[in-house]
Design a protein around this motif. Structure first.
Motif, mmCIF file in Angstrom:
data_model
loop_
_atom_site.group_PDB
_atom_site.id
_atom_site.type_symbol
_atom_site.label_atom_id
_atom_site.label_comp_id
_atom_site.label_asym_id
_atom_site.label_seq_id
_atom_site.Cartn_x
_atom_site.Cartn_y
_atom_site.Cartn_z
ATOM 1 N N HIS A 71 0.837 -1.197 0.000
ATOM 2 C CA HIS A 71 0.000 0.000 0.000
ATOM 3 C C HIS A 71 0.876 1.253 0.000
ATOM 4 O O HIS A 71 0.614 2.208 -0.747
ATOM 5 C CB HIS A 71 -0.933 -0.006 1.221
ATOM 6 N N ALA A 72 1.924 1.274 0.819
ATOM 7 C CA ALA A 72 2.831 2.418 0.845
ATOM 8 C C ALA A 72 3.494 2.613 -0.519
ATOM 9 O O ALA A 72 3.629 3.740 -1.014
ATOM 10 C CB ALA A 72 3.892 2.225 1.929
ATOM 11 N N CYS A 73 3.888 1.518 -1.153
ATOM 12 C CA CYS A 73 4.508 1.583 -2.477
ATOM 13 C C CYS A 73 3.519 2.117 -3.511
ATOM 14 O O CYS A 73 3.875 2.905 -4.387
ATOM 15 C CB CYS A 73 5.013 0.191 -2.865
ATOM 16 N N TRP A 74 2.260 1.707 -3.381
ATOM 17 C CA TRP A 74 1.212 2.157 -4.305
ATOM 18 C C TRP A 74 0.917 3.642 -4.121
ATOM 19 O O TRP A 74 0.734 4.383 -5.101
ATOM 20 C CB TRP A 74 -0.047 1.322 -4.081
ATOM 21 N N LEU A 75 0.869 4.124 -2.890
ATOM 22 C CA LEU A 75 0.647 5.553 -2.651
ATOM 23 C C LEU A 75 1.768 6.372 -3.294
ATOM 24 O O LEU A 75 1.519 7.400 -3.933
ATOM 25 C CB LEU A 75 0.579 5.846 -1.149
ATOM 26 N N ALA A 76 3.007 5.902 -3.133
ATOM 27 C CA ALA A 76 4.137 6.602 -3.753
ATOM 28 C C ALA A 76 4.027 6.562 -5.275
ATOM 29 O O ALA A 76 4.326 7.544 -5.959
ATOM 30 C CB ALA A 76 5.450 5.981 -3.299
ATOM 31 N N TRP A 77 3.597 5.432 -5.815
ATOM 32 C CA TRP A 77 3.438 5.305 -7.269
ATOM 33 C C TRP A 77 2.416 6.297 -7.792
ATOM 34 O O TRP A 77 2.620 6.926 -8.840
ATOM 35 C CB TRP A 77 3.009 3.863 -7.596
ATOM 36 N N GLN A 78 1.306 6.479 -7.064
ATOM 37 C CA GLN A 78 0.278 7.426 -7.504
ATOM 38 C C GLN A 78 0.836 8.840 -7.592
ATOM 39 O O GLN A 78 0.522 9.585 -8.514
ATOM 40 C CB GLN A 78 -0.908 7.400 -6.540
ATOM 41 N N GLU A 79 1.671 9.196 -6.622
ATOM 42 C CA GLU A 79 2.235 10.546 -6.622
ATOM 43 C C GLU A 79 3.361 10.702 -7.630
ATOM 44 O O GLU A 79 3.429 11.697 -8.351
ATOM 45 C CB GLU A 79 2.755 10.881 -5.230
ATOM 46 N N LEU A 80 4.235 9.716 -7.716
ATOM 47 C CA LEU A 80 5.463 9.872 -8.496
ATOM 48 C C LEU A 80 5.332 9.473 -9.957
ATOM 49 O O LEU A 80 6.323 9.526 -10.693
ATOM 50 C CB LEU A 80 6.589 9.084 -7.831
ATOM 51 N N THR A 81 4.152 9.076 -10.407
ATOM 52 C CA THR A 81 3.952 8.832 -11.839
ATOM 53 C C THR A 81 3.090 9.919 -12.455
ATOM 54 O O THR A 81 2.683 9.797 -13.607
ATOM 55 C CB THR A 81 3.320 7.449 -12.095
ATOM 56 N N ASP A 82 2.827 10.979 -11.711
ATOM 57 C CA ASP A 82 2.045 12.101 -12.215
ATOM 58 C C ASP A 82 2.991 13.281 -12.447
ATOM 59 O O ASP A 82 3.477 13.881 -11.496
ATOM 60 C CB ASP A 82 0.963 12.482 -11.196
ATOM 61 N N PRO A 83 3.278 13.629 -13.726
ATOM 62 C CA PRO A 83 4.221 14.724 -14.000
ATOM 63 C C PRO A 83 3.795 16.047 -13.379
ATOM 64 O O PRO A 83 4.626 16.901 -13.108
ATOM 65 C CB PRO A 83 4.236 14.815 -15.527
ATOM 66 N N ALA A 84 2.502 16.209 -13.118
ATOM 67 C CA ALA A 84 2.037 17.460 -12.524
ATOM 68 C C ALA A 84 2.542 17.632 -11.100
ATOM 69 O O ALA A 84 2.690 18.757 -10.623
ATOM 70 C CB ALA A 84 0.509 17.514 -12.555
ATOM 71 N N THR A 85 2.797 16.534 -10.403
ATOM 72 C CA THR A 85 3.234 16.635 -9.013
ATOM 73 C C THR A 85 4.719 16.347 -8.828
ATOM 74 O O THR A 85 5.294 16.726 -7.824
ATOM 75 C CB THR A 85 2.452 15.659 -8.111
ATOM 76 N N CYS A 86 5.355 15.676 -9.796
ATOM 77 C CA CYS A 86 6.742 15.262 -9.556
ATOM 78 C C CYS A 86 7.683 15.538 -10.713
ATOM 79 O O CYS A 86 8.846 15.206 -10.625
ATOM 80 C CB CYS A 86 6.766 13.766 -9.255
ATOM 81 N N GLY A 87 7.194 16.107 -11.786
ATOM 82 C CA GLY A 87 8.057 16.306 -12.944
ATOM 83 C C GLY A 87 8.321 14.984 -13.649
ATOM 84 O O GLY A 87 7.602 14.004 -13.460
#
Length: 200
Positions: A131-147
């Protein structure tokens, strides 16, 4: 001798006109941003219900605390902190990601060095880590939030350590083989005394 006053002669640097034009463009851009922000503030003020003077100020209205659930909550909390039915809903969404993205894309054939359990959802440690890995994936695969470097960061900082812990020989799947599922029963039967108190 001429009666005309001496007019000083200035030589204008070649780049000055370009600098002035750049400054003018910056002023136009900033003026547009200020106008957009002012319009957004006016729109929010119009949408504020009567009597709700705290909207937009960052202050909580009287009688309401920030701990209360509201519709503005954007990210799910850690799965082990949820109770049913929220836990069930979150686990269902996690399962879709694990079975649809993680397993086909990243998991090779299980082996003694790289274990996996098809009933991973019965292992609380695995659920927590995935679940922690999935939450990070949601954030870090969105260029709007992480480039554009987000996916690389996710692999390095989240996926790789998660897989090492889960699939290692001492991980939660250590008792599981291809044909057998076994939940690790090394957890204590009683929660430590800091969490539960027994009568003296």
């Amino acid at each position: 001798m001429s009666d005309e006053p001496d007019v000083p002669r200035f030589e204008v640097p070649v780049g000055l006109f370009q600098d002035v034009e750049d400054l003018r463009a910056d002023v136009v851009r900033l003026t547009g941003q200020v106008k957009t922000l002012m319009e957004a503030a006016e729109t929010r003020a119009e949408e504020t219900p009567p009597g709700d003077e705290t909207a937009g100020t960052g202050e909580e209205p009287e009688g309401k605390t920030g701990d209360e659930d509201d519709e503005e909550w954007k990210f799910p909390p850690f799965i082990l902190l949820l109770d049913p039915p929220e836990y069930d809903d979150e686990l269902r969404a996690l399962t879709e990601w694990v079975e649809g993205v993680l397993v086909p894309g990243y998991l090779a054939e299980p082996s003694a060095e790289a274990r996996w359990c098809h009933r991973w959802f019965d292992h609380p440690v695995a659920v927590a880590r995935l679940h922690a890995c999935w939450l990070a994936w949601q954030e870090l695969t969105d260029p709007a939030t992480c480039g554009y470097t987000g996916p690389s960061v996710w692999h390095r900082d989240h996926l790789d350590p998660c897989m090492r812990e889960l699939r290692g020989s001492s991980g939660p799947f250590e008792g599981c083989t291809k044909n057998e599922h076994q939940i690790n029963h090394r957890l204590p039967g009683l929660v430590p005394s800091a969490w539960s108190h027994t009568g003296d």
